[in-house]
Design a protein around this motif. Structure first.
Motif, PDB file in Angstrom:
ATOM      1  N   PRO A   8       0.747  -1.656   0.383  1.00  0.00           N
ATOM      2  CA  PRO A   8       0.271   0.014   0.161  1.00  0.00           C
ATOM      3  C   PRO A   8       1.141   1.507   0.044  1.00  0.00           C
ATOM      4  O   PRO A   8       1.755   0.714   0.724  1.00  0.00           O
ATOM      5  CB  PRO A   8      -0.786   0.537   1.170  1.00  0.00           C
ATOM      6  CG  PRO A   8      -0.130  -0.897   2.085  1.00  0.00           C
ATOM      7  CD  PRO A   8       0.763  -2.232   1.130  1.00  0.00           C
ATOM      8  N   SER A   9       0.204   2.340  -0.238  1.00  0.00           N
ATOM      9  CA  SER A   9       1.266   3.473  -0.596  1.00  0.00           C
ATOM     10  C   SER A   9       1.398   3.853   0.841  1.00  0.00           C
ATOM     11  O   SER A   9       0.216   3.861   2.341  1.00  0.00           O
ATOM     12  CB  SER A   9       0.127   4.452  -0.796  1.00  0.00           C
ATOM     13  OG  SER A   9       0.447   5.963  -0.474  1.00  0.00           O
ATOM     14  N   GLY A  10       2.774   4.829   1.255  1.00  0.00           N
ATOM     15  CA  GLY A  10       3.226   4.579   2.298  1.00  0.00           C
ATOM     16  C   GLY A  10       3.919   3.678   3.137  1.00  0.00           C
ATOM     17  O   GLY A  10       4.290   3.992   3.854  1.00  0.00           O
ATOM     18  N   VAL A  11       3.698   2.274   2.043  1.00  0.00           N
ATOM     19  CA  VAL A  11       4.830   1.257   3.071  1.00  0.00           C
ATOM     20  C   VAL A  11       6.300   1.893   3.253  1.00  0.00           C
ATOM     21  O   VAL A  11       6.466   0.856   3.800  1.00  0.00           O
ATOM     22  CB  VAL A  11       4.056   0.013   2.510  1.00  0.00           C
ATOM     23  CG1 VAL A  11       4.787  -0.192   1.459  1.00  0.00           C
ATOM     24  CG2 VAL A  11       4.569  -1.408   3.612  1.00  0.00           C
ATOM     25  N   GLY A  12       6.336   2.092   2.093  1.00  0.00           N
ATOM     26  CA  GLY A  12       8.129   2.296   1.795  1.00  0.00           C
ATOM     27  C   GLY A  12       8.790   0.844   1.148  1.00  0.00           C
ATOM     28  O   GLY A  12       9.609   1.083   0.626  1.00  0.00           O
ATOM     29  N   LYS A  13       7.799   1.588  -0.397  1.00  0.00           N
ATOM     30  CA  LYS A  13       7.889   0.494  -1.362  1.00  0.00           C
ATOM     31  C   LYS A  13       8.946   0.834  -2.160  1.00  0.00           C
ATOM     32  O   LYS A  13       9.892  -0.008  -2.767  1.00  0.00           O
ATOM     33  CB  LYS A  13       6.787  -0.404  -2.038  1.00  0.00           C
ATOM     34  CG  LYS A  13       7.022  -0.893  -3.241  1.00  0.00           C
ATOM     35  CD  LYS A  13       5.377  -1.559  -3.876  1.00  0.00           C
ATOM     36  CE  LYS A  13       5.346  -0.469  -4.460  1.00  0.00           C
ATOM     37  NZ  LYS A  13       3.804  -0.635  -4.996  1.00  0.00           N
ATOM     38  N   SER A  14       8.470   2.259  -2.570  1.00  0.00           N
ATOM     39  CA  SER A  14       9.529   2.685  -3.694  1.00  0.00           C
ATOM     40  C   SER A  14      11.114   2.633  -2.616  1.00  0.00           C
ATOM     41  O   SER A  14      11.983   3.289  -3.649  1.00  0.00           O
ATOM     42  CB  SER A  14       9.238   4.412  -3.867  1.00  0.00           C
ATOM     43  OG  SER A  14       7.917   4.128  -4.971  1.00  0.00           O
ATOM     44  N   THR A  15      11.161   3.123  -1.916  1.00  0.00           N
ATOM     45  CA  THR A  15      12.763   2.792  -1.195  1.00  0.00           C
ATOM     46  C   THR A  15      13.228   1.953  -1.222  1.00  0.00           C
ATOM     47  O   THR A  15      14.533   1.775  -0.856  1.00  0.00           O
ATOM     48  CB  THR A  15      12.284   3.540   0.711  1.00  0.00           C
ATOM     49  OG1 THR A  15      11.761   4.533   0.276  1.00  0.00           O
ATOM     50  CG2 THR A  15      14.059   3.521   0.813  1.00  0.00           C
ATOM     51  N   ILE A  16      12.516   1.041  -0.723  1.00  0.00           N
ATOM     52  CA  ILE A  16      13.557  -0.706  -0.933  1.00  0.00           C
ATOM     53  C   ILE A  16      13.787  -1.242  -2.299  1.00  0.00           C
ATOM     54  O   ILE A  16      14.484  -1.869  -2.201  1.00  0.00           O
ATOM     55  CB  ILE A  16      12.068  -1.787  -0.333  1.00  0.00           C
ATOM     56  CG1 ILE A  16      11.981  -1.499   1.112  1.00  0.00           C
ATOM     57  CG2 ILE A  16      12.350  -3.258  -0.675  1.00  0.00           C
ATOM     58  CD1 ILE A  16      11.016  -2.291   2.325  1.00  0.00           C
TER      59      ILE A  16
END
Length: 198
Positions: A8-16
């Motif tokens: 979900p949005s805000g979970v940190g997916k892009s950073t990971i």
């Protein structure tokens, strides 16, 4: 190898995702085709492949996409030919993908590791979204409800990774990738000499 990562949005997916790509040069992020126009600074073939709606619809008709979706009246899809081309060059593909895309990929029996990235709890997710300072109260409520809907599909996934501490979550995703590499080595029969010992 294909790695499907949702969250979900805000979970940190892009950073990971950025951390994994920086550490593993043999992994490529999937590049989608889209009907939306390029934003300033975007380049065709880098962020997206930009095509017309008619061309996109032709590809849908010819079943050229692994998955595709209509998002805010723009079409986005992952080309099977592009994935095959990257795999033939020895790359593994990392997909930043939503639940609907995962359902489509699984319906096509696409092999891979399906990973859902989760927050420690909903309160933490709400705090992270508020902390970004980009959401008004209505938008925040919508994102949280969308997150609930997405996370209800957790049973579709092979792995659940909780992003409580960022470095631990990155390490968990990398561990899954390493395990999948070893599993594929056995499944694909790459240790051919084993057949010689019966």
């Amino acid at each position: 190898m294909r790695i499907f990562l949702s969250g979900p949005s805000g979970v940190g997916k892009s950073t990971i995702i950025q951390a994994v790509l920086a550490r593993h040069t043999d992994i490529r992020l999937s590049i989608s085709y889209t009907t939306r126009t390029p934003r300033p600074g975007e380049q065709d073939g880098r962020e997206y492949f930009f095509i017309s709606r008619a061309s996109f619809e032709e590809r849908v008709s010819s079943k050229s996409f692994l998955e595709w979706a209509n998002v805010h009246d723009h079409l986005y899809g992952t080309s099977l030919d592009w994935v095959a081309s990257m795999e033939s060059q020895g790359y593994h593909i990392l997909f930043d993908i939503d639940v609907q895309g995962v359902k489509q990929a699984q319906a096509q029996h696409s092999p891979g590791a399906y990973i859902m990235l989760l927050p420690p709890d909903l309160a933490t997710l709400e705090r992270r979204l508020k902390g970004r300072g980009t959401e008004d109260s209505h938008s925040l409520a919508t994102r949280l409800e969308n997150a609930r809907q997405e996370m209800r599909s957790w049973k579709l996934y092979d792995y659940l990774v909780v992003n409580d501490r960022l470095e631990t979550a990155i390490a968990d995703v990398e561990s899954i990738i390493s395990a999948e590499r070893l599993r594929r080595q056995a499944v694909e029969g790459r240790l051919s000499w084993l057949s010689e010992i019966g």
